[in-house]
Write a protein that holds these residues in place. Structure first.
Motif, short mmCIF file in Angstrom:
data_model
loop_
_atom_site.label_atom_id
_atom_site.label_comp_id
_atom_site.label_asym_id
_atom_site.label_seq_id
_atom_site.Cartn_x
_atom_site.Cartn_y
_atom_site.Cartn_z
N VAL A 237 0.83 -1.20 0.00
CA VAL A 237 0.00 0.00 0.00
C VAL A 237 0.86 1.25 0.00
O VAL A 237 0.68 2.16 -0.83
CB VAL A 237 -0.97 0.01 1.20
CG1 VAL A 237 -1.72 1.33 1.26
CG2 VAL A 237 -1.95 -1.16 1.10
N ILE A 238 1.82 1.31 0.91
CA ILE A 238 2.70 2.48 0.98
C ILE A 238 3.56 2.58 -0.28
O ILE A 238 3.77 3.67 -0.82
CB ILE A 238 3.57 2.41 2.24
CG1 ILE A 238 2.70 2.54 3.50
CG2 ILE A 238 4.65 3.50 2.22
CD1 ILE A 238 3.47 2.42 4.79
N ALA A 239 4.04 1.44 -0.76
CA ALA A 239 4.89 1.44 -1.95
C ALA A 239 4.14 1.97 -3.16
O ALA A 239 4.67 2.80 -3.92
CB ALA A 239 5.40 0.03 -2.22
N LEU A 240 2.91 1.52 -3.37
CA LEU A 240 2.13 1.99 -4.51
C LEU A 240 1.82 3.47 -4.38
O LEU A 240 1.82 4.21 -5.37
CB LEU A 240 0.83 1.18 -4.62
CG LEU A 240 0.99 -0.26 -5.10
CD1 LEU A 240 -0.30 -1.05 -4.88
CD2 LEU A 240 1.38 -0.30 -6.57
N SER A 241 1.54 3.92 -3.16
CA SER A 241 1.26 5.34 -2.93
C SER A 241 2.49 6.20 -3.22
O SER A 241 2.39 7.26 -3.86
CB SER A 241 0.81 5.56 -1.48
OG SER A 241 -0.37 4.82 -1.20
N LEU A 242 3.66 5.73 -2.78
CA LEU A 242 4.90 6.48 -3.03
C LEU A 242 5.23 6.51 -4.52
O LEU A 242 5.69 7.53 -5.04
CB LEU A 242 6.05 5.85 -2.25
CG LEU A 242 6.03 6.05 -0.73
CD1 LEU A 242 7.15 5.25 -0.07
CD2 LEU A 242 6.15 7.53 -0.37
N ALA A 243 5.00 5.39 -5.21
CA ALA A 243 5.29 5.35 -6.65
C ALA A 243 4.37 6.31 -7.40
O ALA A 243 4.82 7.04 -8.30
CB ALA A 243 5.11 3.92 -7.16
N LEU A 244 3.08 6.34 -7.03
CA LEU A 244 2.15 7.26 -7.68
C LEU A 244 2.53 8.70 -7.40
O LEU A 244 2.52 9.56 -8.30
CB LEU A 244 0.72 6.99 -7.19
CG LEU A 244 -0.36 7.94 -7.73
CD1 LEU A 244 -0.43 7.88 -9.26
CD2 LEU A 244 -1.71 7.60 -7.11
N ALA A 245 2.88 8.99 -6.14
CA ALA A 245 3.29 10.35 -5.78
C ALA A 245 4.55 10.76 -6.55
O ALA A 245 4.69 11.93 -6.96
CB ALA A 245 3.55 10.43 -4.27
#
Length: 265
Positions: A237-245
């Motif tokens: 979850v955090i990884a996908l959020s950071l990649a999108l950001a």
């Protein structure tokens, strides 16, 4: 509800969500010109949903390994773009796309013969952009003609991206994270834009959109590296959020820098 029916309904929902993302983004591309269109096209509007669906079905280690496999595929897609840009100046849509797709397939197959590390994937992208960005620079500035939408535009785009979503979802458990990472980065957005825009507005204007995407593809490569590192440490979850950001911040910075240069003129 039977497990088979639940799987089918979930698959259809995922296909619809992915198609809605890509079709909406491609409409924005057509209305905004080659520069803004390229920034939209290089957002993870196809790979993002694919990775979200993978994260729903698999653990963080699967996502991290898949992202590592996606890094060299990002480089392959950039070479696809360069090939198309050069061919589209004089060749038909079919010939230009076929040549670019052949390059992508060859590089994707070659990437499967190498055991990639994070450093190796990053280096492949650095070399790719050092070659491709200067070569695409002179094709970037072309006036975008008025585009009239045809009846098959939306169905074609929806079919391309929903097929990708179905393929990733269905095959991920069988083919493993490496091939899932390759499939997730299949250039659906570039392919749909080329197949729809080139016959309608011609090769050079369509090529201008792809040529302007080089710096955005660099940001996507950074986001994939972030996804790989963060998934192992913080979870999906955090990884996908950071990649999108990362993608959003990168492309916003490119847009702001472009606006700043225009004001100086």
């Amino acid at each position: 509800m039977s497990p088979d029916l639940a799987f089918i309904l979930t698959l259809v929902l995922r296909m619809a969500i992915t198609a809605a993302f890509v079709v909406s983004a491609s409409f924005i591309t057509e209305r905004s010109g080659p520069v803004i269109g390229a920034l939209v096209a290089t957002l993870p509007i196809s790979a993002g949903p694919s990775y979200v669906f993978l994260a729903l079905d698999h653990g963080a280690a699967f996502i991290a390994e898949g992202a590592l496999a996606s890094l060299p595929i990002n480089a392959a897609t950039t070479f696809l773009g360069l090939t198309y840009v050069v061919l589209a100046q004089r060749r038909s849509a079919l010939v230009s796309f076929a040549g670019a797709a052949a390059v992508w397939i060859a590089l994707a197959i070659l990437s499967r013969t190498i055991h990639w590390s994070l450093a190796g994937g990053i280096m492949a992208n650095v070399i790719t952009f050092a070659i491709c960005l200067p070569l695409m620079r002179r094709f970037r500035h072309v006036r975008m003609p008025l585009i009239t939408r045809r009846w098959y535009d939306v169905p074609l785009r929806a079919l391309l991206v929903s097929t990708l979503a179905a393929t990733v979802t269905t095959l991920s458990g069988w083919v493993g994270p490496d091939l899932s990472g390759v499939i997730a980065l299949f250039p659906v957005v570039f392919s749909s834009m080329i197949l729809i825009l080139h016959p309608r507005i011609g090769g050079p204007p369509t090529a201008a959109v792809i040529a302007n995407s080089g710096w955005g593809m660099m940001g996507l490569g950074v986001a994939i590296a972030v996804l790989h590192v963060a998934a192992s440490r913080f979870g999906s979850v955090i990884a996908l959020s950071l990649a999108l950001a990362t993608c959003l911040s990168w492309n916003l910075a490119l847009w702001w820098n472009g606006r700043r240069k225009l004001k100086r003129l």
